[in-house]
Enzyme design. Structure first.
Site: not given
Ligand code: G3H
Ligand code: ZN
Length: 283
Positions: A81-82, A231-232, A179-180, A133, A103, A229
């Site tokens: 990722d990235h 993560d958070t 993100h976040g 991206e 990225d 995607n």
């Molecule tokens: O590349 C990972 C994601 O874009 C995670 O984003 O933490 O806002 O879910 P997020």
């Molecule tokens: Zn991302």
């Protein structure tokens, strides 16, 4: 089974459903994702960000991901990722990642094209899928921060040119997510997703999908998003469960007792997402 990103995303793209790409940092997160995927019969993507690679080390991430994928009853891709530089992407390919992201969104268009093209050439030669991206997604993910004022939406014409030039397999687009944790309400540009989907015949990726309302995620998938995607939302589920456990049993010192509810909490969130994305039952 371990498959490429393309094998998973081409099916989602053709049939119009979404597949979750969940960020992994340790064994419990990997297990939560795989258990959720198997229980919902869903294809899934395990992905490691810059922070994930730094925290666990590339070998651990690669071996954990590949072991989980090989033993899974559902298709699993192991994805970078990235990815921010060519050497790191090559290292991930060497360690057996079946999919990588380069990225170059912080670069000028032609420089983004050049680095993406270079990665595509090598990755495709060894059967690894590539995500790129275009446009700038706001917010913070690990070491990468884009100020709200610098976030720019993806231009459809530019995206068409970018894909023609690079031959990339999937494209992350900036359409209003960040993100976040969100400060305000995310405001997604669904028409832009539709336009880009009509102009490009490759899977589109939505980053920063945590905290976006379920209806908006569904609308984004109908408009043309194939990879989502997250993560958070996993971080929140993980730490929420641990805080709750330690509140009830503050003297407990057994990491297994503390991490089990975290794994369970994440699995629940992931299963719900797989149903919303429409990947449940598609494995
Ligand atoms: O590349 C990972 C994601 O874009 C995670 O984003 O933490 O806002 O879910 P997020
Ligand atoms: Zn991302």
């Amino acid at each position: 089974m371990l498959v490429t990103g393309n094998e998973i995303l081409q099916d989602a793209h053709r049939k119009g459903y979404g597949v979750g790409a969940f960020n992994v940092n340790n064994m419990e997160i990997v297990q939560a994702i795989i258990e959720a995927a198997e229980e919902t019969n869903s294809p899934v993507i395990l992905q490691a960000s810059q922070g994930g690679l730094k925290y666990a080390g590339i070998e651990y991430v690669a071996e954990l991901g590949k072991l989980a994928a090989r033993n899974a009853r559902v298709p699993v891709a192991v994805h970078l990722d990235h990815g921010t530089d060519f050497a790191q992407v090559m290292l991930c390919i060497r360690h057996g990642f079946s999919s990588v992201m380069i990225d170059g969104s912080q670069l000028e268009l032609e420089d983004n094209i050049a680095i993406t093209k270079k990665v595509v050439e090598v990755a495709h030669a060894v059967g690894v899928s590539v995500e790129a991206e275009l446009g700038k997604i706001g917010g913070t993910e690990d070491d990468i921060t884009v100020d709200e004022k610098d976030a720019t939406f993806t231009d459809p014409e530019e995206a068409k040119y970018f894909v023609e030039q690079t031959r990339v397999d999937s494209l992350a687009i900036a359409v209003g997510t960040a993100h976040g944790v969100y400060q305000g309400e995310p405001n997604l540009d669904f028409d832009r997703i539709k336009t880009i989907r009509e102009m490009l015949d490759i899977p589109l990726v939505l980053h920063g999908s945590s905290g976006v309302a379920d209806e908006d995620i569904e609308k984004a998938i109908s408009a043309g998003i194939s990879k989502i995607n997250i993560d958070t939302d996993l971080r929140i589920a993980f730490t929420g469960a641990i805080k709750q456990f330690l509140k009830e049993d503050p003297e407990n010192i057994d990491p297994r007792k503390i991490l089990s509810p975290a794994r369970k909490g994440m699995k629940k969130v992931i299963m719900e997402k797989m149903k919303i994305f429409g990947s449940a039952g598609r494995a």
